[in-house]
Scaffold this motif. Structure first.
Motif, short mmCIF file in Angstrom:
data_model
loop_
_atom_site.label_atom_id
_atom_site.label_comp_id
_atom_site.label_asym_id
_atom_site.label_seq_id
_atom_site.Cartn_x
_atom_site.Cartn_y
_atom_site.Cartn_z
N ILE A 137 16.99 5.73 13.56
CA ILE A 137 16.33 6.93 14.11
C ILE A 137 15.21 7.35 13.16
CG2 ILE A 137 16.67 9.29 14.89
CD1 ILE A 137 19.59 8.63 15.39
N LYS A 138 14.00 6.98 13.49
CA LYS A 138 12.84 7.30 12.65
C LYS A 138 12.35 8.72 12.89
CE LYS A 138 11.45 2.44 12.62
NZ LYS A 138 10.39 1.46 12.95
N THR A 139 12.45 9.17 14.12
CA THR A 139 12.11 10.55 14.45
C THR A 139 13.22 11.08 15.36
OG1 THR A 139 9.73 10.15 14.32
CG2 THR A 139 10.46 12.08 15.58
N ALA A 140 13.93 12.09 14.90
CA ALA A 140 15.09 12.57 15.64
C ALA A 140 14.72 13.55 16.74
CB ALA A 140 16.09 13.22 14.68
N ASN A 141 13.74 14.42 16.48
CA ASN A 141 13.37 15.46 17.45
C ASN A 141 11.87 15.51 17.63
OD1 ASN A 141 16.04 17.10 17.88
ND2 ASN A 141 15.89 16.76 15.68
N VAL A 142 11.45 15.73 18.85
CA VAL A 142 10.03 15.93 19.15
C VAL A 142 9.91 17.09 20.12
CG1 VAL A 142 7.91 14.92 20.02
CG2 VAL A 142 9.55 13.48 18.83
N GLU A 143 9.09 18.06 19.77
CA GLU A 143 8.83 19.20 20.65
C GLU A 143 7.70 18.86 21.61
OE1 GLU A 143 10.52 21.95 20.67
OE2 GLU A 143 11.70 21.73 18.81
N ASP A 144 7.61 19.63 22.66
CA ASP A 144 6.47 19.57 23.58
C ASP A 144 6.39 18.24 24.34
OD1 ASP A 144 4.66 21.48 24.36
OD2 ASP A 144 2.99 20.50 23.35
N VAL A 145 7.55 17.63 24.60
CA VAL A 145 7.59 16.39 25.38
C VAL A 145 7.68 16.75 26.87
CG1 VAL A 145 8.94 14.32 25.89
CG2 VAL A 145 8.69 15.11 23.53
N VAL A 146 6.97 15.99 27.70
CA VAL A 146 7.02 16.20 29.15
C VAL A 146 7.89 15.11 29.77
CG1 VAL A 146 5.70 16.33 31.29
CG2 VAL A 146 4.77 17.29 29.18
N LEU A 147 8.94 15.54 30.48
CA LEU A 147 9.86 14.61 31.14
C LEU A 147 9.58 14.60 32.64
CD1 LEU A 147 12.48 12.86 31.42
CD2 LEU A 147 13.73 15.03 31.61
N THR A 148 9.43 13.40 33.18
CA THR A 148 9.29 13.21 34.62
C THR A 148 10.43 12.31 35.07
OG1 THR A 148 6.87 13.32 34.44
CG2 THR A 148 7.79 12.44 36.49
N GLN A 149 11.25 12.81 36.00
CA GLN A 149 12.38 12.05 36.48
C GLN A 149 12.53 12.24 37.99
OE1 GLN A 149 16.22 13.51 35.12
NE2 GLN A 149 15.37 15.53 34.68
N PRO A 150 13.27 11.36 38.67
CA PRO A 150 13.40 11.45 40.13
C PRO A 150 13.93 12.80 40.59
CG PRO A 150 14.25 9.35 39.33
CD PRO A 150 13.96 10.17 38.12
N PHE A 151 13.34 13.29 41.68
CA PHE A 151 13.77 14.51 42.37
C PHE A 151 13.44 15.80 41.61
CE2 PHE A 151 17.47 11.52 43.46
CZ PHE A 151 16.69 10.81 44.37
N HIS A 152 12.70 15.72 40.51
CA HIS A 152 12.38 16.91 39.73
C HIS A 152 10.89 16.95 39.40
CE1 HIS A 152 16.61 17.93 39.10
NE2 HIS A 152 16.83 16.67 38.77
N GLN A 153 10.37 18.13 39.28
CA GLN A 153 9.00 18.30 38.82
C GLN A 153 8.93 18.02 37.32
OE1 GLN A 153 6.21 19.01 40.67
NE2 GLN A 153 7.55 18.79 42.48
#
Length: 569
Positions: free
Chosen positions: A7-23
């Motif tokens: 695990i080189k970077t454990a947390n990242v803020e401000d990530v945008v997730l796009t997944q099925p059935f969701h905006q």
């Protein structure tokens, strides 16, 4: 090895997730030793993600320079400067056919996250996998592991016939590494004969009993191919074993899941088939069932076709046909029907094998029992059947389910044989909507857990490996979990009406359909299909509570949902 090393970077803020059935939603991404966690800023549960890293089949990453900030939410000045400089996109392709997209601000953060996912999703050491760390408060590691045992199955047979016995010849796994410690064999065959027969069969998989037909006393046996080789070697102990199965006065069938040509070619490498001159009371039938690379390529082509929504109907149908997936379903169901007919209608015992006896052999023996045995159509009975015919019988889950359809790795041992079985069961359930106590949700759950699971049931390649690694002592059993009352209700078919009769699935082209619930699960049409199933299930449950006598056909007409929806309740 510590998971933190990957695990080189454990947390990242401000990530945008796009997944099925969701905006698309912005939030915090976290990488742990076994999971990918995402939490949206608004705290909405629909903006949460908990993804088992083992479920990830492949990732694709791209990094680009940005000239400005996107309009999704507000950012701090530091985040704005970082995003204005560079950003990366990680496309996550899962083994359950879901595809996610992560837009990560910062090139270094993106590459670090991608590197961590690649390393942690492909751990090969079994004891480092999540089932060894999964400890829910509502489950205990104490007590029996699994739903069935050879001893319990034999007790039922013993009450019906004295021609069989329980052998512990494999108690230390020295005779056959892929068999369980105890097996059921003819009473007249001693352990020394079994050992010699095992040496004449590939991988030591000598013929063992897997099904006893209560009505006529005929049986289904399974094994691997014999090893006569080019010199046509014999094994009298193996011949006597099979003669004891049919008691010397009847005809038996051997169903070889290879073509006659492939079986003949196997002699050049030491394998082969039972010769008519040495096995005089047995008639050999060849039914070629594809396996290995051919089956894996078929799944890949089908998945590619289903994930591309841009095709017109003609092109889509052409891609579906070229995948040949439904052809494989047809071949397996037709041969399983032949096996069941030999036992039920011909009144003959049958031996099934291909080459190794760990793939297509198990497909046939499982489906034949589903056709013939009403007990195998209950939820618990079906799970016990899978445990007996796949887990205990040595299907190499670890090798076959290492990757799914999206992986760029093409390992020789991979093959979606178990997925093909679940598809065939779905076809049976669709044709006989009242015959199975369980519905499509159970099959979807099993399809997912075979590739990535919280439970240890599908770990390793054999019972021997599970014992060596302490799987039964250190992990929870999936089948026991699925039978818990709190879970059972999710999988029960409310239309279920038990019958003692055999059910004979049709393999005519109009009778077989693409399993939309699996292959279109994460598309918009799949979402509508799921909503339709839930609506039908609610209607049926309401009728049951009111004591209504309305039939499934009437429900179908009232809800304007095709019959496949009724089946999938």
């Amino acid at each position: 090895m510590e998971f933190s090393e990957h695990i080189k970077t454990a947390n990242v803020e401000d990530v945008v997730l796009t997944q099925p059935f969701h905006q698309p939603v912005r939030g915090t991404l976290c990488v742990t030793g076994h999971h990918l966690l995402f939490s949206g800023r608004d705290g909405d549960s629909s903006a949460q993600l908990l993804l088992l890293l083992r479920n990830i089949d492949a990732i694709e990453k791209s990094v680009e320079n940005l000239v400005g900030c996107s309009g999704l939410g507000s950012r701090s000045s530091g985040q704005s400067e970082r995003s204005a400089g560079s950003s990366g996109t990680i496309t996550v392709k899962c083994k359950d056919m879901r595809i996610l997209q992560l837009d990560v601000p910062g090139m270094e953060e993106c590459l670090n996250i991608a590197s961590s996912i690649e390393a942690l999703s492909s751990l090969e050491t079994v004891t480092e996998m999540y089932p060894f760390f999964y400890r829910p408060s509502f489950l205990s590691l104490q007590g029996e592991w699994g739903l069935s045992s050879t001893e319990q199955d034999f007790a039922q047979i013993k009450a019906l016939s004295d021609r069989w016995r329980l052998s512990e010849v494999n108690r230390d796994y020295s005779v056959c590494p892929s068999y369980p410690p105890t097996v059921t064999v003819p009473r007249s065959i001693d352990d020394e004969m079994l050992t010699k027969s095992a040496k004449f069969r590939q991988g030591g998989r000598f013929p063992v009993l897997c099904y006893y037909h209560r009505e006529n006393g005929k049986v289904i046996m399974r094994s691997s191919q014999p090893l006569p080789g080019a010199n046509r070697k014999r094994c009298k102990e193996d011949e006597l074993l099979l003669q004891a199965v049919i008691d010397g006065s009847e005809l038996g069938y051997i169903i070889d899941t290879r073509s006659a040509q492939l079986a003949q070619q196997a002699r050049m490498t030491g394998g082969g088939f039972e010769s008519k001159s040495n096995y005089t009371s047995w008639k050999r039938l060849h039914r070629n069932l594809e396996r290995g690379k051919v089956l894996q390529e078929s799944l890949i082509k089908l998945t590619e076709a289903c994930s591309d929504q841009s095709h017109n109907m003609d092109r889509w149908l052409s891609k579906l046909e070229n995948s040949k997936w439904l052809s494989h379903v047809n071949s397996v169901l037709a041969t399983a029907g032949l096996l069941a007919e030999c036992v039920e209608r011909e009144g003959c015992s049958v031996l099934v094998h291909g080459s190794d006896g760990t793939d297509t052999t198990l497909l046939l023996t499982t489906l034949a029992q589903l056709i013939l045995d009403p007990q195998c159509r209950t939820l618990r009975g079906f799970l016990a059947l899978l445990e007996r015919e796949w887990v205990q019988a040595g299907h190499p889950f670890q090798q076959r389910c290492a990757h799914s359809a999206h992986s760029h790795a093409r390992l020789k041992q991979e093959s979606p044989v178990f997925l093909l079985l679940l598809d065939c069961v779905w076809q049976v359930g669709r044709q006989f909507p009242l015959a199975l106590e369980f519905g499509e949700p159970l099959l979807l759950q099993l399809a997912q857990d075979a590739y990535a699971s919280d439970f240890g049931t599908f770990l390793c390649n054999s019972d021997k490996e599970r014992c060596a690694l302490g799987v039964k002592e250190k992990t929870h059993c999936l089948f026991q979990f699925l039978c818990r009352p709190s879970e059972r209700d999710r999988f029960i078919n409310p239309l279920y009406q038990p019958t003692e009769l055999a059910i004979w699935p049709s393999v005519q082209p109009p009778s077989l359909q693409l399993w939309q619930g699996l292959f279109f699960r994460w598309t918009q049409s799949g979402q509508y299909l799921q909503e339709a199933r839930e609506e039908i299930r609610n209607l049926v449950m309401q009728c049951c509570r009111r004591g209504c006598g309305q039939s499934a056909v009437q429900l179908e007409a009232d809800s304007s949902i095709p019959s496949s929806g009724v089946v999938d309740c």
